[in-house]
Design a protein around this motif. Structure first.
Motif, PDB file in Angstrom:
ATOM      1  N   THR B  21       0.922  -1.337  -0.049  1.00  0.00           N
ATOM      2  CA  THR B  21      -0.200   0.168  -0.158  1.00  0.00           C
ATOM      3  C   THR B  21       1.160   1.198  -0.086  1.00  0.00           C
ATOM      4  N   GLN B  22       2.018   1.208   0.899  1.00  0.00           N
ATOM      5  CA  GLN B  22       3.332   2.487   0.764  1.00  0.00           C
ATOM      6  C   GLN B  22       3.710   2.853  -0.722  1.00  0.00           C
ATOM      7  N   ARG B  23       3.520   1.619  -1.075  1.00  0.00           N
ATOM      8  CA  ARG B  23       4.886   1.717  -3.092  1.00  0.00           C
ATOM      9  C   ARG B  23       3.431   2.505  -3.727  1.00  0.00           C
ATOM     10  N   HIS B  24       3.138   1.542  -3.825  1.00  0.00           N
ATOM     11  CA  HIS B  24       1.504   2.559  -4.614  1.00  0.00           C
ATOM     12  C   HIS B  24       0.274   3.053  -4.202  1.00  0.00           C
ATOM     13  N   GLY B  25       0.697   4.397  -5.079  1.00  0.00           N
ATOM     14  CA  GLY B  25      -0.781   4.702  -4.689  1.00  0.00           C
ATOM     15  C   GLY B  25      -2.197   5.278  -4.731  1.00  0.00           C
TER      16      GLY B  25
END
Lengths: 174, 327
Positions: B21-25
């Motif tokens: 979730t942090q890698r992909h907005g």
């Protein structure tokens, strides 16, 4: 966006299969187009009609709303996997004898759901059959004969068990 | 219909989920898929990244005093512990959609069901021909077209009002740890935003039931066109705790509705009128009429708002009377 693809290792009707599929491909897409198992039907494609029902690890599941990549390594049974070699399964025989198929498009989905019902409950009454099949639609509206077929299969199975003097699974009744 | 291209992530731990979730907005969380994939097929708010929650042991813990969000509705329906502890939860689960959908759809998915609207849940072609809606491609709501409007799409989950009746607490996990929120405070009155105080990367892992859950009698009444498949057109859950055994004076009460707003809503003022009284037909009728006056259904589902409003009285009365042991 470029399409994300991966090689999936599926176990379909007891056979290992390797297919190249998009992440977005549903199990229905892969079964029909990559595995060429067209017994599983594409009806509404939105989970409403139940035509695409298959069994995953024995549970009836809507293949149109299941991503193929999510079921890697699990046992998938389609309507083609119900029969035992050259013989139809008792449920399929009962379907034919009761005249439960009209156009036949919904039949695979009904068979997969009914097969699970009979494994959970070998002696269902008509209400239990109707409830278990409430997720399957027959646009020819041939519901009475569909319920008859499940009832007939259950009765034949009971008679078979009595004759053998032991309880067997419906799928072993050959 | 094909699901549009997406990248599927299959994390096997919560830490992997938070990393994704942090890698992909822009991402969606995938539970059973029976809601999300239908929307995707209709090109509704498709996100390029989808994170599957199916392989997380944290979401599959045994059902009991806590209800793991990844358990299927079929499992909830047939759980003997829940049938003892909070019998209306499995009963309400058995009224959701169809047996086939319940095999895949999850408890968390039902609580997070996307809000629905006549102008939103349509094919891309239909929406293009009708100028779409605020929740999809347009900049104005077609149901309540006023400037600066919020989305009035209808919340259609069946389990939320029942779980509110039992006083359930949602436990959400995020990169910064777990926190608990009373389910009644979990939702936001906006069919697009949907959740109050949702922090980046968070997801619901389970619902905790309070210690006294088994002391509550809860009944849920649902309005729908057909006895299967349909989303609720109105739903009322009534929960009572008796002073001195079933049928005695009411010590505490809760009344919650679904399918009348963009959120499941607790009607605390109405429930307070049950406290200290014994349930009788006249009281049930009176509270039903008050609920009918409170709800404001929009013209965005199959049944007319006028009928759904009238039925709020009937559903409420039935649910109150069904709490009595003689029912």
């Amino acid at each position: 966006m470029s399409s994300n693809r991966r090689i999936l290792r599926l176990n379909v009707n007891g056979q290992p299969r390797e297919v190249l599929a998009r992440d977005a491909d549903t199990l229905l897409d892969v079964l029909r187009e990559e595995c060429e198992l067209t017994g599983t039907k594409r009806g509404c494609d939105l989970g409403t009609c139940g035509c695409c029902t298959v069994q995953i690890d024995g549970e009836p599941v809507l293949s149109c709303l299941t991503l193929a990549a999510e079921v890697e390594g699990r046992d998938i049974i389609t309507v083609e996997g119900l029969r035992d070699g050259e013989r139809f399964a008792p449920l399929q025989e009962a379907w034919a004898e009761a005249g439960a198929s009209q156009c036949g498009f919904c039949t695979p989905g009904f068979l997969m759901a009914a097969d699970r019902l009979l494994r959970d409950n070998p002696d269902p009454d008509r209400q239990e059959i109707r409830e278990a099949l409430a997720g399957n639609l027959c646009r020819c509206t041939g519901y009475v004969k569909i319920v008859d077929a499940v009832e007939r299969c259950a009765a034949e199975h009971r008679a078979f068990c009595v004759a053998r003097g032991r309880t067997v699974a419906p799928s072993e009744q050959v | 219909m094909r699901v549009p291209d997406l990248q599927l992530h299959r994390p096997t731990s919560l830490d992997e989920v938070f990393a994704a979730t942090q890698r992909h907005g822009e991402y969606d969380l995938l539970g059973g898929g029976t809601d999300l994939l239908c929307n995707y097929k209709w090109r509704l708010n498709v996100r390029p990244q989808v994170i599957s929650l199916r392989h997380l042991p944290e979401l599959r813990e045994e059902l009991g005093g806590a209800l793991a969000a990844g358990r299927t509705l079929y499992e909830v329906e047939h759980c003997s512990i829940l049938q003892e502890l909070c019998p209306e939860v499995p009963r309400a689960a058995s009224k959701i959609a169809t047996p086939l959908i319940r095999r895949s759809a999850t408890l968390g998915g039902n609580l997070h069901l996307d809000t629905r609207c006549w102008h939103f849940n349509q094919t891309a072609e239909w929406r293009m021909a009708h100028d779409s809606c605020l929740k999809a491609e347009a900049d104005q709501c077609r149901v309540q077209p006023v400037p600066g409007d919020v989305c009035v799409a209808t919340y259609s989950g069946d389990l939320a009002p029942v779980l509110m009746g039992y006083g359930a607490i949602a436990v959400v996990a995020g990169p910064e740890g777990e926190r608990s929120v009373a389910l009644k405070d979990y939702f936001a009155l906006d069919g697009i935003r949907r959740f109050a105080d949702r922090r980046s990367g968070e997801l619901m892992v389970r619902l905790d039931l309070p210690q006294d859950a088994s002391e509550w009698t809860v009944r849920y009444e649902k309005l729908r066109l057909r006895a299967t498949f349909d989303f609720p057109e109105g739903g009322v859950a009534v929960a009572v705790r008796w002073t001195d055994g079933p049928g005695s004076e009411v010590a505490a009460a809760r009344i919650a509705t679904t399918a009348y707003d963009s959120i499941p809503r607790l009607h605390e003022d109405l429930a307070a009128r049950l406290v200290g009284r014994c349930i009788e037909e006249e009281l049930a009728e009176e509270l039903g009429a008050s609920l009918r006056d409170q709800v404001r259904p929009m013209k965005n589902t199959s049944m007319s708002p006028a009928y759904r409003k009238k039925m709020a009285r009937v559903l409420c009365k039935r649910a109150i009377l069904a709490c009595l042991p003689s029912s």
